[in-house]
Motif scaffolding. Structure first.
Motif, PDB file in Angstrom:
ATOM      1  N   GLN A  33      -3.152  -0.506   7.699  1.00  0.00           N
ATOM      2  CA  GLN A  33      -3.829  -0.538   6.402  1.00  0.00           C
ATOM      3  C   GLN A  33      -2.816  -0.938   5.342  1.00  0.00           C
TER       4      GLN A  33
ATOM      5  N   THR B 292      -1.523  -1.367   1.577  1.00  0.00           N
ATOM      6  CA  THR B 292      -1.755  -0.790   0.262  1.00  0.00           C
ATOM      7  C   THR B 292      -0.619  -1.204  -0.679  1.00  0.00           C
TER       8      THR B 292
ATOM      9  N   GLU C 167      -0.110   3.078   7.577  1.00  0.00           N
ATOM     10  CA  GLU C 167      -0.276   2.490   6.243  1.00  0.00           C
ATOM     11  C   GLU C 167       1.010   1.788   5.866  1.00  0.00           C
TER      12      GLU C 167
ATOM     13  N   ASP D  23       2.668   0.368   2.662  1.00  0.00           N
ATOM     14  CA  ASP D  23       2.578   0.307   1.208  1.00  0.00           C
ATOM     15  C   ASP D  23       3.708  -0.580   0.691  1.00  0.00           C
TER      16      ASP D  23
END
Length: 579
Positions: free
Chosen positions: A395, A397, A441, A443
């Motif tokens: 994911q 971000t 994730e 980021d």
């Protein structure tokens, strides 16, 4: 020097020698299998430096109880000057504490072996084929491909360091309907290059701007010859040209991550060479394929146009699947599974072991393709170990806010975008800070943060600190006065000395993330060692007025830096000199 044994290997050899002696004296039967004997640190460090399960796993063959056999082994261990104490724990584990000199010699081994420290011969030159990435050749590499690419490449580096011969392979899916869509999309861009206003890209075609240069090259090559020609004339030509252009783009994108494959295998070439037919013939001959009718879809009423059709089916239920699977479609074309069977047979002919790195969305296919490879490998007259590693999506971000991506719309984050923003090494190491099967994730803000909460920064900072200290020291590191190193320093040696064992266990489990985890622990241990000097000047690496102690501590720091470099090299990450 390269033949020098590391500490864990040396003590494994000593346990082996003791077992030989027990066979000679009749305590153990001759040629007792020892494959399950381990020598490794106990789970609780307070129990000692090393532990062995030898008595536990060999007691049955010795026709005695584990503790009795452990006592016999301990009699021999107690004669070893490098072992200061032994203890029989629980049902028969043997814990050992090693002398300080044993750890000092390990420090010398790190320095002597250098870039070879931690390497292993456990692979014994066996050939492992690792297939990874294998994205459809319809556009640039994007973040959906990145994690599997890094995991596969790091696994290749790990297995090579552990003594395997590795073939890095990319399977080009250039025989399916998606490459016809690519060809039609390229034809539209070709007409655009000829000056035609193509307007909005029609639904179902690839809209990304990355196809504009492909259209321009086709226009330069063919002029307007195919502008108004029927599709049947230009489709095969445009398909071949567009796939070649996409593969050039994919190779360039992967190179930005430091990834280079040894072999690119074409599905179209596989089918042209009649490899699927050969695989089907062998499977039929051995009863793994038969002609049958698929059951109607389960759990719901079949579509109105559904009708039973006889198809060649692979007996995947024989291997735990919930139904047998077709290897051909009703129109005679190969299913993806059917073509995949032939491809894996081709790979098996040139390797001792196969590993595929797949996205987690392919989990449902694992059982049947493993079954098929097991069946096909029988035809090669040898069992071909085959493993599929599933990798979860990442994911994306930025400061906690999701970044949306869609390959079909053309609005996706490419690997090139990513590497340009945060750098190859940050991308690669971050992808290995979680188990591949765990959600992740990424980021963009956090992965470049200069804090100890960022594992990439924390590790690179440890190495940069070491290199900076070496440059500023004014004293050469030396192994002549290692007797000056005390408990705190030797605790850091113990941490670094786990590396060879971690390499072997990670290679055995086919899990390169274990190297990243180890490096994180080693960096934390080094920072703790360094920070102790902030509170107590006597614990600083460089000691004014004590050249011998400074040289010994620099020797230790340099060895820790070497282990960090060796670990990062496995993962395809460069160790920075300064930050």
């Amino acid at each position: 020097m390269a033949d020098m044994q590391t500490l864990h290997a040396a003590f494994a050899a000593r346990i082996d020698a003791i077992l030989n002696a027990l066979e000679m004296e009749g305590t153990l039967p001759s040629e007792t299998p020892r494959g399950n004997v381990t020598v490794e640190p106990p789970r609780d460090p307070s129990h000692g430096d090393l532990a062995t399960n030898a008595a536990m796993v060999l007691a049955k063959q010795a026709k005695t109880n584990p503790r009795a056999l452990a006592e016999k082994i301990v009699e021999h261990l107690d004669r070893d000057p490098d072992i200061t104490s032994t203890e029989i724990a629980g049902p028969g584990f043997i814990n050992m504490r090693l002398s300080d000199d044993a750890w000092r010699r390990e420090l010398e081994a790190i320095a002597a072996l250098g870039a070879d420290y931690g390497s292993s011969t456990m692979g014994d030159g066996r050939t492992v084929n690792i297939e990874y990435v294998s994205a459809n050749p319809t556009g640039p590499m994007h973040m959906g491909h990145c994690r599997g690419a890094v995991v596969g490449d790091a696994l290749a580096g790990l297995l090579e360091f552990a003594g395997h011969r590795v073939v890095r392979e990319y399977y080009v899916n250039d025989a399916g309907g998606q490459v016809d869509v690519l060809a039609r999309s390229a034809h539209l861009r070709y007409k655009e290059a000829l000056g035609e206003d193509i307007g909005e890209i029609p639904e179902g075609l690839y809209p990304g701007d990355y196809l504009k240069p492909v259209g321009e090259r086709l226009q330069q090559q063919f002029g307007d010859a195919y502008k108004d020609a029927p599709e049947s004339e230009w489709l095969p030509i445009f398909r071949e040209q567009a796939v070649a252009a996409m593969m050039d783009m994919i190779r360039e994108d992967l190179a930005l991550l430091g990834i280079h494959h040894d072999l690119f295998s074409s599905e179209a070439e596989l089918q042209a060479a009649k490899k699927p037919e050969a695989a089907e013939a062998w499977l039929r001959e051995h009863g793994f394929v038969y002609d049958g009718v698929l059951e109607a879809p389960k759990g719901k009423a079949p579509p109105e146009d559904w009708e039973p059709v006889e198809l060649p089916l692979f007996r995947s239920t024989q291997f735990g699947d919930d139904q047998d699977r077709p290897i051909k479609k009703s129109n005679g074309a190969w299913t993806y599974f059917g073509a995949d069977l032939a491809y894996h047979l081709q790979k098996a002919q040139g390797a001792d072991e196969l590993i595929d790195i797949w996205g987690a969305d392919h989990a449902g296919t694992v059982k049947r393709i493993k079954a098929a490879v097991a069946a096909l490998s029988e035809g090669e007259g040898k069992a071909i170990p085959f493993d599929v590693k599933l990798v979860q999506m990442v994911q994306l971000t930025r400061n906690g806010e999701p970044i949306k991506m869609s390959k079909r719309s053309g609005n996706f984050v490419t690997i090139a975008d990513m590497v340009e923003e945060v750098g190859k090494d940050v991308v690669r190491f971050t992808m290995l800070t979680r188990k591949p099967e765990a959600q992740m994730e990424f980021d963009f803000a956090k992965v470049v943060e200069a804090s100890k909460d960022n594992p990439v920064f924390y590790l690179q900072y440890a190495h940069a600190r070491i290199r900076s200290t070496m440059r500023k020291a004014g004293v050469e590191p030396s192994g002549k006065h290692l007797d000056r190193l005390g408990a705190d320093e030797l605790a850091l040696v113990r941490e670094a000395a786990q590396f060879p064992r971690v390499v072997e266990s990670a290679a055995k489990a086919r899990e390169p993330h274990r190297i990243a985890f180890f490096l994180g622990d080693l960096a934390a241990a080094f920072h703790s060692f360094w920070n102790a000097g902030n509170d107590d000047p006597s614990k600083r690496i460089i000691q004014e007025g004590d050249a011998e102690l400074s040289a010994a501590r620099l020797f230790l720091a340099d060895a820790v830096g070497q282990v960090i470099r060796n670990g990062l090299a496995i993962l395809g990450v460069e160790a920075v000199e300064e930050m």
